[in-house]
Design a protein around this motif. Structure first.
Motif, PDB file in Angstrom:
ATOM      1  N   VAL A  17      10.402   8.231   0.009  1.00 57.79           N
ATOM      2  CA  VAL A  17       9.587   7.530   0.990  1.00 57.79           C
ATOM      3  C   VAL A  17      10.444   7.443   2.242  1.00 57.79           C
ATOM      4  CG1 VAL A  17       8.391   5.397   1.595  1.00 57.79           C
ATOM      5  CG2 VAL A  17       8.427   6.166  -0.797  1.00 57.79           C
ATOM      6  N   VAL A  18       9.908   7.882   3.371  1.00 60.26           N
ATOM      7  CA  VAL A  18      10.654   7.877   4.627  1.00 60.26           C
ATOM      8  C   VAL A  18      10.051   6.812   5.533  1.00 60.26           C
ATOM      9  CG1 VAL A  18      11.461   9.245   6.587  1.00 60.26           C
ATOM     10  CG2 VAL A  18      11.089  10.348   4.363  1.00 60.26           C
ATOM     11  N   VAL A  19      10.918   5.935   6.061  1.00 63.61           N
ATOM     12  CA  VAL A  19      10.481   4.849   6.947  1.00 63.61           C
ATOM     13  C   VAL A  19      11.320   4.855   8.221  1.00 63.61           C
ATOM     14  CG1 VAL A  19       9.650   3.383   5.057  1.00 63.61           C
ATOM     15  CG2 VAL A  19      12.002   3.155   5.844  1.00 63.61           C
ATOM     16  N   GLY A  20      10.801   4.221   9.252  1.00 64.74           N
ATOM     17  CA  GLY A  20      11.511   4.123  10.526  1.00 64.74           C
ATOM     18  C   GLY A  20      11.475   2.703  11.032  1.00 64.74           C
ATOM     19  N   PRO A  21      12.391   1.870  10.588  1.00 63.50           N
ATOM     20  CA  PRO A  21      12.358   0.460  10.995  1.00 63.50           C
ATOM     21  C   PRO A  21      12.633   0.279  12.487  1.00 63.50           C
ATOM     22  CG  PRO A  21      14.388   0.932   9.837  1.00 63.50           C
ATOM     23  CD  PRO A  21      13.533   2.172   9.750  1.00 63.50           C
ATOM     24  N   ARG A  22      12.156  -0.842  13.008  1.00 62.52           N
ATOM     25  CA  ARG A  22      12.460  -1.214  14.390  1.00 62.52           C
ATOM     26  C   ARG A  22      13.867  -1.770  14.442  1.00 62.52           C
ATOM     27  NH1 ARG A  22       7.142  -4.250  14.204  1.00 62.52           N
ATOM     28  NH2 ARG A  22       5.703  -2.717  15.008  1.00 62.52           N
ATOM     29  N   LYS A  23      14.477  -1.645  15.590  1.00 62.83           N
ATOM     30  CA  LYS A  23      15.776  -2.271  15.794  1.00 62.83           C
ATOM     31  C   LYS A  23      15.533  -3.758  16.043  1.00 62.83           C
ATOM     32  CE  LYS A  23      20.108  -1.698  18.146  1.00 62.83           C
ATOM     33  NZ  LYS A  23      20.888  -0.829  19.001  1.00 62.83           N
ATOM     34  N   ARG A  24      16.165  -4.599  15.245  1.00 56.84           N
ATOM     35  CA  ARG A  24      15.979  -6.043  15.358  1.00 56.84           C
ATOM     36  C   ARG A  24      17.320  -6.745  15.276  1.00 56.84           C
ATOM     37  NH1 ARG A  24      10.778  -8.064  12.179  1.00 56.84           N
ATOM     38  NH2 ARG A  24       9.387  -6.392  12.732  1.00 56.84           N
ATOM     39  N   SER A  25      17.339  -7.924  15.843  1.00 57.40           N
ATOM     40  CA  SER A  25      18.524  -8.753  15.701  1.00 57.40           C
ATOM     41  C   SER A  25      18.531  -9.336  14.291  1.00 57.40           C
ATOM     42  CB  SER A  25      18.486  -9.902  16.715  1.00 57.40           C
ATOM     43  OG  SER A  25      17.449 -10.812  16.366  1.00 57.40           O
TER      44      SER A  25
ATOM     45  N   GLU B 125       0.826  -1.210   0.000  1.00 60.62           N
ATOM     46  CA  GLU B 125       0.000   0.000   0.000  1.00 60.62           C
ATOM     47  C   GLU B 125       0.864   1.265   0.000  1.00 60.62           C
ATOM     48  OE1 GLU B 125      -3.315   0.325  -0.390  1.00 60.62           O
ATOM     49  OE2 GLU B 125      -3.505  -1.844  -0.578  1.00 60.62           O
ATOM     50  N   VAL B 126       1.920   1.267   0.805  1.00 65.29           N
ATOM     51  CA  VAL B 126       2.808   2.435   0.846  1.00 65.29           C
ATOM     52  C   VAL B 126       3.483   2.631  -0.508  1.00 65.29           C
ATOM     53  CG1 VAL B 126       4.950   3.357   1.839  1.00 65.29           C
ATOM     54  CG2 VAL B 126       3.197   2.379   3.333  1.00 65.29           C
ATOM     55  N   LEU B 127       3.983   1.550  -1.091  1.00 67.12           N
ATOM     56  CA  LEU B 127       4.647   1.656  -2.393  1.00 67.12           C
ATOM     57  C   LEU B 127       3.687   2.105  -3.488  1.00 67.12           C
ATOM     58  CD1 LEU B 127       6.898  -1.522  -2.168  1.00 67.12           C
ATOM     59  CD2 LEU B 127       7.638   0.872  -2.065  1.00 67.12           C
ATOM     60  N   ALA B 128       2.472   1.566  -3.485  1.00 64.99           N
ATOM     61  CA  ALA B 128       1.483   1.969  -4.489  1.00 64.99           C
ATOM     62  C   ALA B 128       1.121   3.443  -4.322  1.00 64.99           C
ATOM     63  CB  ALA B 128       0.230   1.097  -4.385  1.00 64.99           C
ATOM     64  N   TYR B 129       0.963   3.872  -3.086  1.00 66.76           N
ATOM     65  CA  TYR B 129       0.646   5.284  -2.825  1.00 66.76           C
ATOM     66  C   TYR B 129       1.789   6.186  -3.301  1.00 66.76           C
ATOM     67  CZ  TYR B 129      -1.085   9.468  -0.574  1.00 66.76           C
ATOM     68  OH  TYR B 129      -1.555  10.743  -0.350  1.00 66.76           O
ATOM     69  N   ALA B 130       3.019   5.785  -3.004  1.00 69.15           N
ATOM     70  CA  ALA B 130       4.185   6.573  -3.423  1.00 69.15           C
ATOM     71  C   ALA B 130       4.248   6.674  -4.946  1.00 69.15           C
ATOM     72  CB  ALA B 130       5.464   5.958  -2.869  1.00 69.15           C
ATOM     73  N   ASP B 131       3.994   5.584  -5.626  1.00 62.38           N
ATOM     74  CA  ASP B 131       4.007   5.605  -7.094  1.00 62.38           C
ATOM     75  C   ASP B 131       2.868   6.468  -7.642  1.00 62.38           C
ATOM     76  OD1 ASP B 131       6.243   3.984  -7.231  1.00 62.38           O
ATOM     77  OD2 ASP B 131       5.098   2.136  -7.564  1.00 62.38           O
TER      78      ASP B 131
ATOM     79  N   LEU C 270      12.248  -0.826   1.401  1.00 65.43           N
ATOM     80  CA  LEU C 270      13.611  -0.543   0.926  1.00 65.43           C
ATOM     81  C   LEU C 270      13.978  -1.392  -0.288  1.00 65.43           C
ATOM     82  CD1 LEU C 270      15.438  -0.266   4.338  1.00 65.43           C
ATOM     83  CD2 LEU C 270      15.518   1.462   2.540  1.00 65.43           C
ATOM     84  N   LEU C 271      13.622  -2.663  -0.248  1.00 67.23           N
ATOM     85  CA  LEU C 271      14.015  -3.586  -1.314  1.00 67.23           C
ATOM     86  C   LEU C 271      13.148  -3.479  -2.568  1.00 67.23           C
ATOM     87  CD1 LEU C 271      14.790  -6.756   0.829  1.00 67.23           C
ATOM     88  CD2 LEU C 271      16.430  -5.190  -0.232  1.00 67.23           C
ATOM     89  N   GLU C 272      11.888  -3.104  -2.404  1.00 63.83           N
ATOM     90  CA  GLU C 272      10.952  -3.141  -3.526  1.00 63.83           C
ATOM     91  C   GLU C 272      10.654  -1.781  -4.159  1.00 63.83           C
ATOM     92  OE1 GLU C 272       7.468  -5.324  -2.335  1.00 63.83           O
ATOM     93  OE2 GLU C 272       8.690  -6.819  -1.309  1.00 63.83           O
ATOM     94  N   SER C 273      11.024  -0.706  -3.488  1.00 64.82           N
ATOM     95  CA  SER C 273      10.680   0.614  -3.997  1.00 64.82           C
ATOM     96  C   SER C 273      11.503   0.995  -5.216  1.00 64.82           C
ATOM     97  CB  SER C 273      10.894   1.670  -2.912  1.00 64.82           C
ATOM     98  OG  SER C 273      10.533   2.940  -3.411  1.00 64.82           O
ATOM     99  N   GLU C 274      10.823   1.630  -6.157  1.00 63.93           N
ATOM    100  CA  GLU C 274      11.520   2.207  -7.300  1.00 63.93           C
ATOM    101  C   GLU C 274      11.847   3.676  -7.042  1.00 63.93           C
ATOM    102  OE1 GLU C 274       9.520   1.389 -10.967  1.00 63.93           O
ATOM    103  OE2 GLU C 274       9.266  -0.721 -10.451  1.00 63.93           O
ATOM    104  N   ARG C 275      11.499   4.138  -5.860  1.00 65.68           N
ATOM    105  CA  ARG C 275      11.744   5.515  -5.449  1.00 65.68           C
ATOM    106  C   ARG C 275      12.810   5.530  -4.366  1.00 65.68           C
ATOM    107  NH1 ARG C 275       8.360   8.419  -8.231  1.00 65.68           N
ATOM    108  NH2 ARG C 275       6.607   7.278  -9.053  1.00 65.68           N
ATOM    109  N   PRO C 276      13.506   6.636  -4.187  1.00 63.51           N
ATOM    110  CA  PRO C 276      14.485   6.711  -3.094  1.00 63.51           C
ATOM    111  C   PRO C 276      13.785   6.550  -1.742  1.00 63.51           C
ATOM    112  CG  PRO C 276      14.767   8.545  -4.625  1.00 63.51           C
ATOM    113  CD  PRO C 276      13.490   7.861  -5.005  1.00 63.51           C
TER     114      PRO C 276
END
Length: 145
Positions: free
Chosen positions: A106-114, A93-99, A129-135
Motif C-alpha cells: 500500500v503506497v501513501v503520501g502523508p502531508r508534512k505536519r508538525s 476503506e483503503v485497508l479493507a480494499y488492500a486486504d 501505517l499503524l493498522e495495516s497488515e500489509r507492507p
C-alpha cells in the motif's frame, strides 16, 4: 497480488501513483489507485445536493466522483492502472480494499505536519501505517507541502 496507491486530491497524488507504478512494474503486479470520499465529505455533498435539488445524492454517483479523482491522479501512467472510488472512513476503506485484493504494498503520501499537528489532528497515512497488515510505502513529503 496488486499494489494499492491511496490518493487524495493533493499534489502528492501523482508521486504516490508513480511509486506504486514502479513497484507494480518491478513485481509484475497491477496497480489500483484508490480515492475515498470520507463520511464528512459525503455528508457535505449530500447537504449541497438536497439544498439544490431536494433529493438525496446517489451513492454510486459519489463513488464515480471518487473514481474520477483516482483516474486523474493516474492519467499520465498508462491505461493499465485500475481507478477505484470508495466512500467511508478513508483508512478503513483503503485497508479493507488492500486486504480484499491481496495487496503486495500500500503506497501513501502523508502531508508534512508538525509533531503537535500529528497528535491533534491524526493522519490517514499514519492510521494506514499503524493498522495495516500489509507492507506500506510512505512517500516522504516535500518541503513545499
Amino acid at each position: 497480488m496488486v499494489v494499492v496507491a491511496a490518493v487524495d486530491q493533493s499534489n502528492r497524488a501523482e508521486t504516490v501513483v508513480k511509486e506504486a507504478k514502479t513497484l507494480g512494474d518491478a513485481f509484475g503486479d497491477p496497480v489500483h489507485v484508490v480515492h475515498v470520499v470520507s463520511r464528512s465529505r459525503f455528508i457535505e455533498m449530500e447537504r449541497t445536493e438536497i439544498e439544490k435539488t431536494g433529493h438525496a445524492v446517489d451513492v454510486d454517483r459519489i463513488r464515480e466522483y471518487a473514481r474520477s479523482v483516482a483516474e486523474e491522479a493516474s492519467e499520465t501512467f498508462g491505461d493499465d492502472i485500475v481507478s477505484v472510488g470508495l466512500v467511508g472512513d478513508t483508512a478503513d476503506e483503503v485497508l479493507a480494499y488492500a486486504d480484499e485484493h491481496d495487496a503486495r504494498y500500500v503506497v501513501v503520501g502523508p502531508r508534512k505536519r508538525s509533531p503537535t499537528g500529528k497528535v491533534l489532528f491524526g493522519s490517514v497515512a499514519q492510521s494506514i501505517l499503524l493498522e495495516s497488515e500489509r507492507p506500506v510505502v510512505s512517500i516522504r513529503p516535500r518541503d513545499d507541502e
